[in-house]
Write a protein that holds these residues in place. Structure first.
Motif, mmCIF file in Angstrom:
data_model
loop_
_atom_site.group_PDB
_atom_site.id
_atom_site.type_symbol
_atom_site.label_atom_id
_atom_site.label_comp_id
_atom_site.label_asym_id
_atom_site.label_seq_id
_atom_site.Cartn_x
_atom_site.Cartn_y
_atom_site.Cartn_z
ATOM 1 N N SER A 180 0.845 -1.274 -0.021
ATOM 2 C CA SER A 180 0.130 0.092 0.030
ATOM 3 C C SER A 180 0.725 1.222 0.191
ATOM 4 O O SER A 180 2.109 1.325 0.365
ATOM 5 C CB SER A 180 -0.990 -0.192 1.250
ATOM 6 O OG SER A 180 -0.207 -0.009 2.358
ATOM 7 N N LEU A 220 -14.765 5.327 1.834
ATOM 8 C CA LEU A 220 -13.359 5.134 1.750
ATOM 9 C C LEU A 220 -12.712 4.081 2.358
ATOM 10 O O LEU A 220 -12.024 3.022 1.821
ATOM 11 C CB LEU A 220 -12.683 6.572 2.008
ATOM 12 C CG LEU A 220 -11.172 6.731 1.519
ATOM 13 C CD1 LEU A 220 -11.235 6.556 0.055
ATOM 14 C CD2 LEU A 220 -10.420 7.824 2.140
ATOM 15 N N ILE A 221 -12.837 3.938 3.830
ATOM 16 C CA ILE A 221 -12.280 2.866 4.329
ATOM 17 C C ILE A 221 -12.947 1.440 4.152
ATOM 18 O O ILE A 221 -12.095 0.593 3.814
ATOM 19 C CB ILE A 221 -12.742 2.908 5.947
ATOM 20 C CG1 ILE A 221 -12.130 4.356 6.730
ATOM 21 C CG2 ILE A 221 -12.371 1.676 6.887
ATOM 22 C CD1 ILE A 221 -12.584 4.655 7.912
ATOM 23 N N ALA A 271 -11.101 0.699 0.641
ATOM 24 C CA ALA A 271 -9.748 0.570 0.903
ATOM 25 C C ALA A 271 -9.598 -1.104 1.461
ATOM 26 O O ALA A 271 -8.638 -1.633 1.158
ATOM 27 C CB ALA A 271 -9.098 1.486 2.016
ATOM 28 N N SER A 272 -10.552 -1.469 2.308
ATOM 29 C CA SER A 272 -10.343 -2.700 3.060
ATOM 30 C C SER A 272 -10.646 -4.039 1.956
ATOM 31 O O SER A 272 -9.769 -4.990 2.240
ATOM 32 C CB SER A 272 -11.335 -2.869 4.197
ATOM 33 O OG SER A 272 -12.894 -3.036 3.753
ATOM 34 N N ALA A 329 -15.451 0.151 10.852
ATOM 35 C CA ALA A 329 -14.669 1.589 10.346
ATOM 36 C C ALA A 329 -14.543 2.372 11.666
ATOM 37 O O ALA A 329 -13.200 2.935 11.319
ATOM 38 C CB ALA A 329 -15.503 2.053 9.503
ATOM 39 N N TYR A 369 -11.244 1.743 12.992
ATOM 40 C CA TYR A 369 -10.106 2.160 12.353
ATOM 41 C C TYR A 369 -9.488 3.544 12.813
ATOM 42 O O TYR A 369 -8.552 4.078 12.792
ATOM 43 C CB TYR A 369 -10.045 1.859 10.750
ATOM 44 C CG TYR A 369 -10.156 0.573 10.612
ATOM 45 C CD1 TYR A 369 -9.211 -0.375 11.020
ATOM 46 C CD2 TYR A 369 -11.143 -0.251 9.749
ATOM 47 C CE1 TYR A 369 -9.183 -1.823 10.716
ATOM 48 C CE2 TYR A 369 -11.156 -1.553 9.258
ATOM 49 C CZ TYR A 369 -10.325 -2.248 9.902
ATOM 50 O OH TYR A 369 -10.196 -3.613 9.714
ATOM 51 N N GLU A 385 -6.125 8.608 5.663
ATOM 52 C CA GLU A 385 -5.474 8.012 4.840
ATOM 53 C C GLU A 385 -4.626 6.892 5.812
ATOM 54 O O GLU A 385 -4.944 5.663 5.111
ATOM 55 C CB GLU A 385 -4.568 8.750 4.128
ATOM 56 C CG GLU A 385 -3.809 7.806 3.012
ATOM 57 C CD GLU A 385 -2.835 8.631 2.074
ATOM 58 O OE1 GLU A 385 -3.029 8.572 0.891
ATOM 59 O OE2 GLU A 385 -2.338 9.590 2.534
ATOM 60 N N THR A 423 -7.033 4.212 6.233
ATOM 61 C CA THR A 423 -7.223 3.319 5.308
ATOM 62 C C THR A 423 -6.137 2.063 5.047
ATOM 63 O O THR A 423 -6.629 1.105 4.820
ATOM 64 C CB THR A 423 -7.644 3.916 3.864
ATOM 65 O OG1 THR A 423 -6.258 4.780 3.529
ATOM 66 C CG2 THR A 423 -8.718 5.118 3.988
ATOM 67 N N ARG A 437 -6.564 -1.916 5.181
ATOM 68 C CA ARG A 437 -5.986 -2.696 4.338
ATOM 69 C C ARG A 437 -5.305 -3.857 4.700
ATOM 70 O O ARG A 437 -5.316 -5.062 4.288
ATOM 71 C CB ARG A 437 -5.309 -2.090 3.168
ATOM 72 C CG ARG A 437 -6.108 -1.165 2.186
ATOM 73 C CD ARG A 437 -5.340 -0.892 1.178
ATOM 74 N NE ARG A 437 -4.297 0.212 1.103
ATOM 75 C CZ ARG A 437 -4.276 1.366 1.129
ATOM 76 N NH1 ARG A 437 -5.700 1.991 0.770
ATOM 77 N NH2 ARG A 437 -3.474 2.359 1.453
#
Length: 242
Positions: free
Chosen positions: A81, A98-99, A102-103, A112, A115, A144, A147, A151
């Motif tokens: 990443s 977005l999260i 990304a995952s 989420a 995170y 960011e 995210t 991942r």
């Protein structure tokens, strides 16, 4: 885990310019910091690792597999990443969206929120916000990073994460990276001039004029950077900032 074998990057700009020259580097520590003078090739190296750029010469291996010609998407699928200096804003997409994207897997709102909590953000204030101009640089950086954590990649690369954020956000960012260093199951590579980030690293690699000037532990490298015994040629802005 990651190995660069005789990697070079040359730009044809009329006169031709060598950005990186015959880089040989293995990255297998939990936390590697790459530092050096501005224009030395650090960000180019990060982009080569991520697949944003491809080397002019040499090979890049990841877990023993040749990924030299692989796209950024294919590298991401294999566990790499990348976080940009300036995070991208996505009008119309919420932080939760977005999260979740990304995952690459099903993530609940509660998941989420966890995170976001890991990067020091109050979940209820951010989960439904759009990733747009209403967010500050520090908020975007931490989202960011959330995210990247979502991942759960084998290798996470950050290109000067301190760029463009205020002191308060930077102090919070340091805490996030300290926690990642303690808890990550993969490896972290950070491009940075900041002494506080370098102090977290298991290993520091100094790049100057497109070459590896030195590599070692923070106890070996930081004193030399601070007292000037490790030369940073073409030093525009310094090798290390406090």
């Amino acid at each position: 885990m990651l190995e660069l074998k005789d990697v070079s990057y040359h730009v044809e700009d009329g006169n031709g310019k060598d950005i990186l020259n015959h880089i040989n580097l293995e990255i297998h520590d939990r936390f590697t910091a790459i530092t050096g003078p501005n224009g030395g090739g650090k960000s180019t190296l990060a982009k080569l690792i991520a697949g944003i750029l491809q080397p002019t010469d040499g090979q890049i291996l990841f877990d023993g597999q040749d990924i030299t010609k692989m796209s950024i998407t294919d590298r991401a699928k294999r566990g790499i990443s990348f976080a940009f200096q300036q995070p991208v804003r996505f009008k119309g997409i919420t932080v939760f969206d977005l999260i979740r994207l990304a995952s690459g897997k099903t993530v609940s709102i509660e998941g989420a929120c966890e995170y976001l909590s890991e990067v020091g953000l109050c979940a209820r204030e951010y989960i439904n916000r759009e990733v747009n101009a209403s967010l500050s640089g520090g908020e975007l950086k931490r989202i960011e990073i959330a995210t990247v954590i979502a991942r759960g990649r084998k290798l996470s690369v950050f290109d000067e994460p301190e760029a463009g954020i205020d002191l308060w956000s930077f102090q919070n960012l340091i805490q996030v990276f300290e926690k990642m260093h303690q808890e990550t199951q993969g490896s972290i590579v950070i491009i940075s001039h900041q002494e506080r980030i370098l102090n977290i690293a298991d290993r520091i690699v100094v790049i100057a004029e497109g070459e590896i000037a030195k590599s070692g532990t923070k106890d070996e490298i930081i004193p030399e950077l601070l007292n000037g015994t490790l030369s940073c040629r073409h030093n525009a802005g310094g090798c290390i900032h406090g």
